[in-house]
Design a protein around this motif. Structure first.
Motif, PDB file in Angstrom:
ATOM      1  N   LEU A   1       0.827  -1.208   0.000  1.00  0.00           N
ATOM      2  CA  LEU A   1       0.000   0.000   0.000  1.00  0.00           C
ATOM      3  C   LEU A   1       0.856   1.250   0.000  1.00  0.00           C
ATOM      4  N   ARG A   2       1.939   1.224   0.773  1.00  0.00           N
ATOM      5  CA  ARG A   2       2.842   2.372   0.829  1.00  0.00           C
ATOM      6  C   ARG A   2       3.456   2.641  -0.538  1.00  0.00           C
TER       7      ARG A   2
ATOM      8  N   ARG B   1       0.810   3.846  -3.075  1.00  0.00           N
ATOM      9  CA  ARG B   1       0.464   5.244  -2.811  1.00  0.00           C
ATOM     10  C   ARG B   1       1.532   6.171  -3.375  1.00  0.00           C
ATOM     11  N   THR B   2       2.781   5.792  -3.224  1.00  0.00           N
ATOM     12  CA  THR B   2       3.869   6.606  -3.754  1.00  0.00           C
ATOM     13  C   THR B   2       3.817   6.663  -5.279  1.00  0.00           C
TER      14      THR B   2
ATOM     15  N   ASN C   1       1.267   6.448  -7.156  1.00  0.00           N
ATOM     16  CA  ASN C   1       0.103   7.195  -7.618  1.00  0.00           C
ATOM     17  C   ASN C   1       0.194   8.686  -7.317  1.00  0.00           C
ATOM     18  N   ARG C   2       1.133   9.068  -6.452  1.00  0.00           N
ATOM     19  CA  ARG C   2       1.279  10.477  -6.108  1.00  0.00           C
ATOM     20  C   ARG C   2       1.937  11.223  -7.263  1.00  0.00           C
TER      21      ARG C   2
END
Length: 196
Positions: free
Chosen positions: A64-65, A68-69, A71-72
């Motif tokens: 997940l981490r 998330r990175t 997709n940022r």
């Protein structure tokens, strides 16, 4: 004249780099321990399931981490321009896969194998032979065999006396002496080949 303030450090990217470095060391240490200690530990089915239950949450958090990175949009220029960040993204995905495998192997095989070697009690086990290792196929496991019903990273018995190894065939049942605990079994010696 208008001056733009320099971009502040991206905390998300920094945290991701820290996680990637820690995960990389986990994979490296696990691989080194597996190379020097294995083959020789056969995890119990109960412990394999428990290790998955323990290992899946941290693996999921890392995934997940990383997602998330990825997709940022703070992966901006020069990486995010014209797909230039593709190698970085591929490296992150490859790392996540290696981290997942390293975590599972570490929890299912490496750590419990160390504990069993030093804290196991004498025991015997009946094991079924899935295949024999030819010396040219697995040089790290001469005069060895594969035990049926276990994952590929924890299913080998090596270093059997050659005269005994030559008598064993796939499908044979073996009575093996060793040490064991709730985590699994470390074979020491094949006592005999049981009749089919």
């Amino acid at each position: 004249m208008r001056c733009n303030a320099p971009d502040a450090p991206v905390r998300g990217s920094q945290a991701t780099n820290v996680v990637m470095h820690l995960g990389a060391w986990l994979v490296i240490v696990t691989a080194a321990l597996e190379f020097f200690l294995r083959p020789g530990f056969l995890p119990s089915p109960g412990w394999m399931q428990a290790a998955l239950a323990v290992g899946l949450p941290p693996v999921a958090l890392v995934w997940l981490r990383m997602l998330r990175t990825l997709n940022r949009r703070d992966l901006r220029a020069p990486r995010a321009v014209d797909g230039a960040d593709a190698p970085y993204r591929l490296a992150v995905v490859a790392f996540c896969a290696a981290f997942a495998l390293g975590t599972v192997v570490c929890l299912q095989s490496t750590l419990p194998g160390i504990v069993t070697r030093f804290a196991g009690t004498p025991a015997t086990a009946e094991l079924t032979v899935a295949a024999l290792h030819r010396n040219t196929s697995r040089r790290y496991c001469n005069e060895g065999l594969t035990v049926a019903g276990l994952p590929f990273y924890a299913n080998d018995i090596c270093g059997l006396p050659r005269a005994q190894w030559e008598k064993i065939r796939p499908g044979d049942r073996l009575l093996v002496e060793g040490v064991a605990n709730r985590f699994g079994f470390v074979p020491r010696r094949v006592v005999l080949i049981l009749p089919k």
